[in-house]
Motif scaffolding. Structure first.
Motif, PDB file in Angstrom:
ATOM      1  N   ASP C 110     -93.203   7.087  44.561  1.00 14.12           N
ATOM      2  CA  ASP C 110     -93.635   6.508  45.838  1.00 14.12           C
ATOM      3  C   ASP C 110     -94.943   5.715  45.671  1.00 14.12           C
ATOM      4  N   GLY C 111     -95.861   6.281  44.902  1.00 17.37           N
ATOM      5  CA  GLY C 111     -97.135   5.581  44.719  1.00 17.37           C
ATOM      6  C   GLY C 111     -96.920   4.280  43.973  1.00 17.37           C
ATOM      7  N   VAL C 136     -88.415   7.758  43.959  1.00 19.70           N
ATOM      8  CA  VAL C 136     -88.527   9.206  44.080  1.00 19.70           C
ATOM      9  C   VAL C 136     -89.785   9.519  44.887  1.00 19.70           C
ATOM     10  N   ASN C 138     -92.065  12.110  46.364  1.00 17.53           N
ATOM     11  CA  ASN C 138     -92.509  13.510  46.359  1.00 17.53           C
ATOM     12  C   ASN C 138     -93.755  13.664  47.215  1.00 17.53           C
ATOM     13  N   THR C 140     -96.569  12.475  47.026  1.00 14.21           N
ATOM     14  CA  THR C 140     -97.870  12.616  46.360  1.00 14.21           C
ATOM     15  C   THR C 140     -97.898  11.852  45.047  1.00 14.21           C
ATOM     16  N   TYR C 141     -99.079  11.796  44.458  1.00 19.26           N
ATOM     17  CA  TYR C 141     -99.235  11.270  43.103  1.00 19.26           C
ATOM     18  C   TYR C 141     -99.123  12.457  42.159  1.00 19.26           C
ATOM     19  N   GLY C 142     -97.910  12.682  41.682  1.00 21.27           N
ATOM     20  CA  GLY C 142     -97.685  13.858  40.850  1.00 21.27           C
ATOM     21  C   GLY C 142     -98.431  13.787  39.535  1.00 21.27           C
TER      22      GLY C 142
END
Ligand SMILES: Cc1ncc(C[n+]2csc(CCOP(=O)(O)OP(=O)(O)O)c2C)c(N)n1
Ligand code: SF4
Ligand SMILES: [Mg+2]
Lengths: 195, 384, 288
Positions: C110-111, C136, C138, C140-142
């Motif tokens: 997403d980021g 994808v 999620n 957040t910045y995984g």
């Protein structure tokens, strides 16, 4: 005069305002010299806010050999198509250089010292031909009649290649008008010299 | 539509920008991704007109990061590609110029330099991106950069840039300037069969045998394109010869050394300069791009007063011709660097002169060119 | 934690045992993803979908940016490009245009796609570029440890939003449709069959296709928001999702407690960038 052009570096400055076709003049002269007259030519123009309707100035260097320094040092010819352009550049002409100007657009300074001065009502002639915008080509014809920097045939070819196709005839007429005016002036002064 | 329109053989009167576009065309460029910015826009404009004529693609991207990436993608898709930019656009391209270097992607980036920093002087000349060209993307790398000084040269050098890009599998910069980009001069475009073009060095190895970053003594890996069955993996992370990420100091040492060596080992083949009046020269002017033409007059003026001055004109600026400077420093009195900045290439000159001769700089902030008289004065001063 | 539902277990077991080794770079295993991460199931769906389409493997290229999701490119045994953060789409644009035989898939987080690469995303959609984009999400910045991102729901906590994120998130289907995408679907990573079907449907299509996968990130997102393990999170998404094909994308906002609208939002056709090139420009030049 065809083929008998001068063998040394020549510098020309065209000055007017945006929309008068100063750039086109430089392009045609440079193209004529470089593509059709076996010479080197460099055309540069002033960019910047100047290019948008304000003062417009074009430089053209013509040389039989490679041109290193691409800018005008001291022009052999200054072509003035606006008062502002003339005022700005009039003090920078070679001692034996020429000043060509549109007599309806430029009033000479009382202190003007250039010896070879020639004027033409280029814009008026253009209007008489039906299109004011060909004033630059009238002036180019005038220039051609008074100098031997670039062969006349070469300039004619360059005009044909540079202007919109439907306007070729008009532009050639404009060129002829300027050229014959120059010749009539020369004859006039020759006659004067004789009498 | 077709290849017959690719090379416009003949004598033309072209601006530097248009000549650059024609150079790209003649070199076989099929893809241009760009974003308009003065004074390079005319290159993009001409490519938008010309590329469709040969079945190529011009795409105006949304910004310069996209532009730079699109030309990398196109190269891996199998096409020769290029972009152009100026000023702030060059800054935006730095991130992915780095990607191009690390992916060892053949492509060409033209910078028609204008005055900076920031938005600076959109329509006026500058040469102050020369160090950015070398160091502008993060990390250590070597780059090839050319500095043409006329429309004819920008045509020739754009072709040369495409050739070097293929030869060394790397992005190549053409570092021109507004003065050259906007100047109109004669440009001779040779017949197509006289052009010397370097085709992409596609591997002859089979899938399974080929590794995208494996190379021999010359440090130059072979190329493939996507879709040919090699199933390559390519990453901007530090990687091994397979292209797989390897996050270790050892892998970093191998990869960065390889990127540097690829250019440094081959620099004598890459570097081109023009020597003018050098036979008896005691003072050497070092210059490039538009400044070299202005400095030429400065040199002429100084020669008239009896100074023995010559010029080393840099055609290739990066890699820097350090060995030539070192060699000259042994026998000449002084160097005078002329550039439209406050001393970028001058620092390189000084570095390799290493105190063996005097070094002068004729600085200029950009926005115009030097006064030839100022250059002549500096030469005379240097000759004292 | 309670014993996971049986169907969840199979989903995860399946990931390890499914015969798709030929499409994975086994020499790069084990992967770097955390246990319970939803990325593996999404990748499984992609591989199954690709096989079902029958598109030759050599003619598919995957491009990603940077992030946990971005690593997908490195694990797929296809021509694959791991570019810079956010720049997968423009790289893929050049790749796809230069090589029209390729099906180019951009697979990213997403980021990557709607923050740093957001401009590329909307412009590529506007052009209807021939790309399939798997996003994808999620929330957040995984990869960098759970910072807030462009899809982080209002009030959710993140390492850079310790008091909760109060910054409106993007609704990806709505963004994609408004920008000009021609195929837009959303599934959670638990809707394996439906997700795979969507991918199978989108892969051979032309134009700009977007599939959003709502994906649990137990390590970064769930932990900061006390949402339990990966399985808890999967179950949460599953239980709170409603499938509604052709739903109005404006109703597809996601917040911390509400429903997640899934389904195919849009499936239309309009000329692509390449169609315009070949039809309009080539025609003017007298080509076919
Ligand atoms: C220009 C740039 N800025 C920041 C980063 C650091 N960075 C790497 S991944 C990432 C975010 C990843 O988030 P997302 O795209 O959602 O992928 P995820 O890891 O969640 O799958 C960031 C900020 C970077 N690599 N490059
Ligand atoms: S940090 Fe989150 S997204 Fe990344 S691998 Fe771990 S669980 Fe997956
Ligand atoms: Mg994410």
């Amino acid at each position: 005069m065809k083929g008998a052009t001068t063998p040394s570096r020549k510098e020309v400055r065209f000055t007017g305002y945006g929309g008068q076709g100063m750039v086109v003049m430089g392009l045609i002269l440079g193209r004529a010299a470089a593509v059709h007259d076996g010479k080197s030519a460099t055309m540069t123009q002033s960019y910047g806010p100047e290019a948008r309707g304000g003062a417009s100035s074009t430089q053209c260097i013509i040389s039989p050999s490679r041109i290193f320094y691409p800018y005008v040092i001291e022009p052999d010819v200054l072509v003035g198509m606006s008062q502002e352009g003339y005022d700005k550049h009039r003090l920078n002409i070679k001692p034996d250089g020429k000043l060509l100007y549109d007599e309806d657009l430029v009033t000479l300074s009382p202190e003007e010292k250039t010896k070879n001065i020639h004027s033409i009502p280029a814009t008026r002639f253009a209007e008489e031909l039906g299109r004011k915008i060909v004033a630059n080509i009238v002036m180019l014809g005038f220039f051609c009649g008074l100098t031997d920097f670039v062969a006349e045939e070469a300039i004619r070819k360059a005009i044909e290649e540079s202007v919109p196709k439907p306007t070729i005839t008009l532009n050639i007429k404009a060129f002829d008008k300027g050229k014959s005016y120059a010749l009539s002036l020369l004859e006039g002064s020759a006659a004067k010299a004789k009498s | 539509m077709g290849e017959e329109r690719r090379v416009l053989t003949g004598e033309h009167f072209l601006t530097g920008d248009h000549a650059c576009a024609e150079g790209g065309m003649a070199a076989g460029c099929m893809f241009f991704g760009g974003y308009p910015i003065t004074p390079s826009t005319e290159i993009a404009e001409r490519m938008s007109l010309r590329l469709p004529e040969v079945g190529g693609i011009f795409i105006q991207m949304e910004d310069e990061m996209a532009s730079m990436n699109s030309i990398l993608g196109a190269a891996w898709g199998g096409w020769k590609s290029m972009t152009c930019t100026s000023g702030p656009g060059f800054s935006l391209m730095m991130e992915n110029l780095g990607l191009g270097i690390v992916l060892e992607t053949p492509t060409v980036l033209v910078n028609i330099q204008r005055g900076g920093p920031s938005t600076g002087l959109p329509t006026l000349s500058g040469q102050a991106d020369m160090m950015q060209a070398k160091w502008g993307s993060h990390g250590d790398y070597e780059i090839i950069a050319l500095a043409p000084n006329s429309p004819q040269e920008i045509f020739d050098h754009t072709i040369k840039a495409f050739n070097l890009a293929e030869q060394y599998r790397t992005p190549v910069l053409v570092m021109s300037d507004e003065s050259v980009g906007h100047m109109t001069e004669k440009v001779i475009i040779p017949p197509r069969e006289e052009l010397k073009l370097v085709p992409r060095n596609y591997t002859k190895k089979k899938p399974g045998e080929y590794l995208p970053f494996e190379c021999g003594e010359d440090e130059i890996p072979e190329m493939v394109k996507a879709g040919d069955g090699y199933k390559i993996h390519i990453t901007g992370l530090t990687h091994d010869k397979r292209g797989y990420p390897d996050i270790s100091a050892e892998a970093q040492d191998w990869m960065v050394r390889h990127l540097m060596n690829k250019i440094q080992k081959n620099k004598k083949k890459i570097i081109e300069v023009e020597r003018i009046n050098m036979d008896d020269a005691e003072v050497v002017v070092v210059s490039y791009g538009i400044s070299s033409r202005v400095a030429h007059r400065g040199m002429d003026l100084a020669r008239k007063t009896g100074v023995k001055v010559g010029m080393l004109r840099l055609i290739t600026v990066w890699p820097f011709p350090d060995y030539m400077i070192k060699e000259l420093a042994e026998r000449v009195k002084a160097f005078v660097t002329v550039e439209l900045n406050f001393g970028q290439i001058a620092l390189e000159v000084e570095r390799y002169v290493a105190g063996k001769a005097k070094c002068y700089l004729v600085p200029h902030a950009g926005g115009d060119v030097h006064k030839p008289e100022d250059i002549a004065e500096a030469i005379k001063e240097a000759a004292k | 934690m309670n014993k996971p539902a049986a169907h969840l277990e199979t989903a995860i077991v399946e990931q390890d045992t499914h015969p798709m080794a030929d499409l994975l770079r086994m020499d790069r295993m084990p992967h770097i993803w955390c246990s319970g991460c939803g990325l593996g199931t999404g990748l499984t769906c992609f591989i199954m979908a690709l096989k079902e389409t029958g598109i030759p493997e050599d003619k598919v290229a995957v491009v990603s940016g940077i992030g946990c999701t971005g690593r997908v490119a490195g694990y797929l045994n296809l021509d694959s490009f791991h570019t810079t953060h956010g720049r997968g789409i423009p790289f893929a644009t050049g790749l796809a245009l230069a090589n029209p035989d390729l099906r180019v898939v951009v697979y990213s987080g997403d980021g990557d796609l709607v923050a740093i690469g957001g401009n590329h995303f909307i412009h590529s959609a506007r052009r209807n570029m021939d790309l399939m984009v798997v996003c994808v999400n999620n929330f957040t910045y995984g990869m960098t440890g759970g910072q807030a991102g462009p899809t982080t729901p209002i009030s959710a906590k993140a390492s850079t939003a310790p008091y909760g994120s109060y910054d409106y998130p993007f609704n990806i289907p709505y963004l994609a449709i408004a920008s000009g995408a021609t195929y837009v679907a959303r599934w959670t990573s638990l809707h394996m069959r439906r997700l795979k079907n969507s991918m199978r449907e989108a892969l051979p299509k032309k134009g700009f296709r977007v599939i959003e996968i709502i994906c649990p990130c137990p390590t970064a997102f769930a932990r900061k928001n006390r949402l339990g393990s990966g399985l808890d999170l999967m179950k949460h998404y599953h239980d709170n999702s409603i499938i509604k094909h052709g739903a109005d994308p404006r109703e597809a906002d996601i917040d911390m407690n509400g429903k997640v609208v899934c389904g195919t939002f849009l499936d239309i056709e309009r000329p692509t960038f390449r169609d315009f090139q070949t039809e309009n420009i080539a025609k003017q030049l007298g080509g076919e």
